[in-house]
Write a protein that holds these residues in place. Structure first.
Motif, PDB file in Angstrom:
ATOM      1  N   LEU A  63      25.230  37.369  34.888  1.00 49.20           N
ATOM      2  CA  LEU A  63      25.582  37.050  36.270  1.00 49.20           C
ATOM      3  C   LEU A  63      25.849  38.329  37.050  1.00 49.20           C
ATOM      4  O   LEU A  63      26.977  38.634  37.433  1.00 49.20           O
ATOM      5  CB  LEU A  63      26.812  36.138  36.298  1.00 49.20           C
ATOM      6  N   GLY A  64      24.808  39.074  37.301  1.00 47.99           N
ATOM      7  CA  GLY A  64      24.928  40.311  38.063  1.00 47.99           C
ATOM      8  C   GLY A  64      24.374  40.173  39.472  1.00 47.99           C
ATOM      9  O   GLY A  64      24.102  39.079  39.960  1.00 47.99           O
ATOM     10  N   LEU A 147      26.673  46.700  45.618  1.00 50.89           N
ATOM     11  CA  LEU A 147      27.223  45.417  46.054  1.00 50.89           C
ATOM     12  C   LEU A 147      28.741  45.414  45.977  1.00 50.89           C
ATOM     13  O   LEU A 147      29.425  44.960  46.912  1.00 50.89           O
ATOM     14  CB  LEU A 147      26.650  44.295  45.182  1.00 50.89           C
ATOM     15  N   GLY A 148      29.300  45.923  44.881  1.00 52.76           N
ATOM     16  CA  GLY A 148      30.742  45.908  44.713  1.00 52.76           C
ATOM     17  C   GLY A 148      31.478  46.699  45.783  1.00 52.76           C
ATOM     18  O   GLY A 148      32.466  46.217  46.351  1.00 52.76           O
ATOM     19  N   LEU A 204      37.946  32.871  37.788  1.00 45.81           N
ATOM     20  CA  LEU A 204      38.179  33.201  39.199  1.00 45.81           C
ATOM     21  C   LEU A 204      36.916  32.980  40.021  1.00 45.81           C
ATOM     22  O   LEU A 204      36.965  32.419  41.124  1.00 45.81           O
ATOM     23  CB  LEU A 204      38.636  34.656  39.315  1.00 45.81           C
ATOM     24  N   ILE A 205      35.772  33.414  39.500  1.00 47.45           N
ATOM     25  CA  ILE A 205      34.504  33.233  40.211  1.00 47.45           C
ATOM     26  C   ILE A 205      34.235  31.754  40.443  1.00 47.45           C
ATOM     27  O   ILE A 205      33.875  31.327  41.551  1.00 47.45           O
ATOM     28  CB  ILE A 205      33.353  33.877  39.419  1.00 47.45           C
ATOM     29  N   LEU A 206      34.413  30.954  39.397  1.00 43.24           N
ATOM     30  CA  LEU A 206      34.193  29.517  39.519  1.00 43.24           C
ATOM     31  C   LEU A 206      35.124  28.900  40.560  1.00 43.24           C
ATOM     32  O   LEU A 206      34.697  28.108  41.408  1.00 43.24           O
ATOM     33  CB  LEU A 206      34.399  28.837  38.160  1.00 43.24           C
ATOM     34  N   VAL A 340      31.901  39.477  40.415  1.00 38.31           N
ATOM     35  CA  VAL A 340      30.623  39.461  39.697  1.00 38.31           C
ATOM     36  C   VAL A 340      30.137  40.868  39.344  1.00 38.31           C
ATOM     37  O   VAL A 340      29.905  41.171  38.176  1.00 38.31           O
ATOM     38  CB  VAL A 340      29.553  38.682  40.501  1.00 38.31           C
ATOM     39  N   PRO A 341      29.960  41.778  40.307  1.00 36.79           N
ATOM     40  CA  PRO A 341      29.507  43.125  39.924  1.00 36.79           C
ATOM     41  C   PRO A 341      30.517  43.874  39.064  1.00 36.79           C
ATOM     42  O   PRO A 341      30.123  44.686  38.213  1.00 36.79           O
ATOM     43  CB  PRO A 341      29.279  43.826  41.266  1.00 36.79           C
ATOM     44  N   ILE A 342      31.806  43.616  39.250  1.00 35.89           N
ATOM     45  CA  ILE A 342      32.807  44.301  38.427  1.00 35.89           C
ATOM     46  C   ILE A 342      32.621  43.947  36.961  1.00 35.89           C
ATOM     47  O   ILE A 342      32.564  44.831  36.089  1.00 35.89           O
ATOM     48  CB  ILE A 342      34.234  43.936  38.901  1.00 35.89           C
ATOM     49  N   THR A 343      32.515  42.657  36.648  1.00 35.04           N
ATOM     50  CA  THR A 343      32.343  42.255  35.256  1.00 35.04           C
ATOM     51  C   THR A 343      31.008  42.732  34.696  1.00 35.04           C
ATOM     52  O   THR A 343      30.917  43.105  33.521  1.00 35.04           O
ATOM     53  CB  THR A 343      32.446  40.732  35.113  1.00 35.04           C
TER      54      THR A 343
END
Length: 460
Positions: A63-64, A147-148, A204-206, A340-343
């Protein structure tokens, strides 16, 4: 097989990152899993979710920025009509991931070393380790960092704080580097810390994207049709969409990273059931849910609004913000999107370190300067802020990855069916083998189509 089983029973882990885990802890964990086997599946699930981890790490890799951009464009351009592609994107990948779980838990050897032994240095050290992990981690992290840092700036603007990209990038680098460098430190403690961070961040994303979807609403009839009735726009647009969505899912990095993350946890034969649940609940389910939520949010906003659409993730997010209306929804979207980009950067950093050490045959030591330098290598993506858009380089990388996906996929398929490698644990299922071959073929075909399309040799 016998040598690996003897080493495991003697307390010698297959991967050095697991050396600090007490054998008694692994035995107690395996006993707990055995005791759970007779209980109803739902009562087992909380324990599986707690003990799992590599699957959640895989979700972070998958999930990037590329996956999100494909989902955002799909929802903004076509509403819910192309949701069905998600079944192809993730479904075919589960066959190979289940095979990797078998190799990890039953084989208990270092996959790339076994590849080197059976299929040669080029396939193992170069294509799998260096290209499949290191090159992908460094090249694809450019999109994550861009993006981040943009989202940090946007979030700051919503909160009345000036955080331009030119100033906030150190915060992004420090946070992602600190988390990635924690992996494997202190035995299992550091590994669990990173895995817990990934699990919490996926939650958190969800939550954030679900909150946005509840604000903008869902057309359930259209969503169900999109999930189960195949449709693509005609011509080059349809080809682009199918390629972007299909190629966004599971590939070489996911296969290899899951394997080494499982070895780092000390997984053995009694962990195979846990590994498979981890693949489904940690990787596949979050991917499916988050993809659906993103498509839904953009279908209910930018698609409904009509007009010309931007083509990049940063422009799409900027266009969405005025349409969300409520401040809470805007903040939820930006926070979830930023996670998302952090993970992904964290996951790619660890994968890069694993790949570098396997490519050169180094023994991984999380306390060594070499491991730390390899972890930090993807942060070279910060140079992307000062370089022009490297379209030609991206085409070359895509072509190389096409070759890598195909050759490495065939290599894993052969290992999975090799009597001398896995003995009685080798694949004996025609369905399983066909599923793996479908994914290998799909990944190679869409990558080749993408390259030809960008060169103007495919599609109108």
């Amino acid at each position: 097989m016998a040598e690996h089983e003897q080493a495991r029973r003697a307390g010698a882990p297959a991967y050095p990152l697991a050396e600090a885990i007490p054998p008694a802890l692994l035995d107690a964990e395996a006993d707990r899993l055995d005791a759970l086997a007779s209980r109803p599946w739902l009562s087992r699930l909380p324990v599986y979710l707690k003990l799992g981890g590599p699957g959640f790490m895989g979700a972070a890799l998958t999930l990037g920025a590329g996956t999100l951009t494909a989902a955002m464009l799909s929802g903004a351009q076509f509403g819910y009509r192309t949701l069905w592609i998600v079944w192809i994107a993730i479904g075919s990948g589960l066959f190979m991931m289940a095979a990797i779980a078998r190799i990890t838990t039953r084989g208990q050897f270092r996959l790339i070393e076994k590849q080197h032994e059976r299929h040669g240095l080029v396939i193992a050290r170069v294509l799998t380790a260096f290209v499949g992990l290191v090159v992908v981690a460094v090249a694809f992290n450019f999109g994550q960092v861009a993006l981040g840092t943009h989202l940090i700036e946007s979030l700051g603007n919503q909160l009345g704080v000036s955080l331009p990209q030119s100033l906030n990038w150190p915060a992004y680098v420090l946070l992602t580097s600190w988390i990635a460098l924690s992996y494997g430190r202190g035995g299992r403690r550091g590994t669990v810390l990173v895995e817990t961070f990934m699990k919490a961040t996926l939650a958190l994303i969800l939550f954030c994207f679900l909150a946005c979807l509840l604000v903008v609403g869902v057309d359930w009839g259209a969503a169900l049709r999109g999930l189960f009735v195949p449709w693509l726009p005609a011509g080059k647009v349809g080809i682009d969409l199918f390629i972007a969505s299909s190629a966004a899912a599971v590939g070489v990095m996911d296969w290899v990273f899951f394997h080494y993350a499982g070895l780092a946890k000390g997984w053995g034969p009694r962990h195979e059931g846990l590994a498979r649940v981890d693949i489904f609940a940690g990787l596949a389910l979050p991917f499916l849910l988050i993809y659906f939520l993103i498509v839904g949010v953009f279908a209910a906003t930018l698609h409904r609004a009509g007009g010309d659409l931007p083509q990049t993730a940063t422009e799409l997010s900027a266009a969405l913000i005025p349409l969300l209306g409520e401040q809470f929804a805007v903040l939820a979207f930006l926070a979830g999107f930023l996670a998302v980009p952090i993970t992904t950067t964290v996951g790619m950093s660890i994968a890069c370190a694993v790949g570098m050490h396997e490519a050169f045959g180094w023994k991984p030591d999380v306390h060594s300067p070499r491991w730390k330098a390899c972890i930090l290598l993807p942060q070279l993506a910060l140079l992307g802020a000062f370089l022009p858009n490297p379209i030609a380089l991206i085409i070359v990388i895509a072509a190389v990855l096409s070759l890598t996906n195909n050759i490495v996929g065939w290599s894993f398929y052969l290992l999975f069916n090799d009597r001398e490698v896995l003995g009685p644990d080798r694949s004996r299922s025609y369905l399983w083998n066909i599923g793996i071959l479908v994914q290998v073929t799909l990944l190679n075909a869409v990558a080749i189509m993408w390259v030809l399309n960008r060169l103007g040799l495919w599609g109108d």
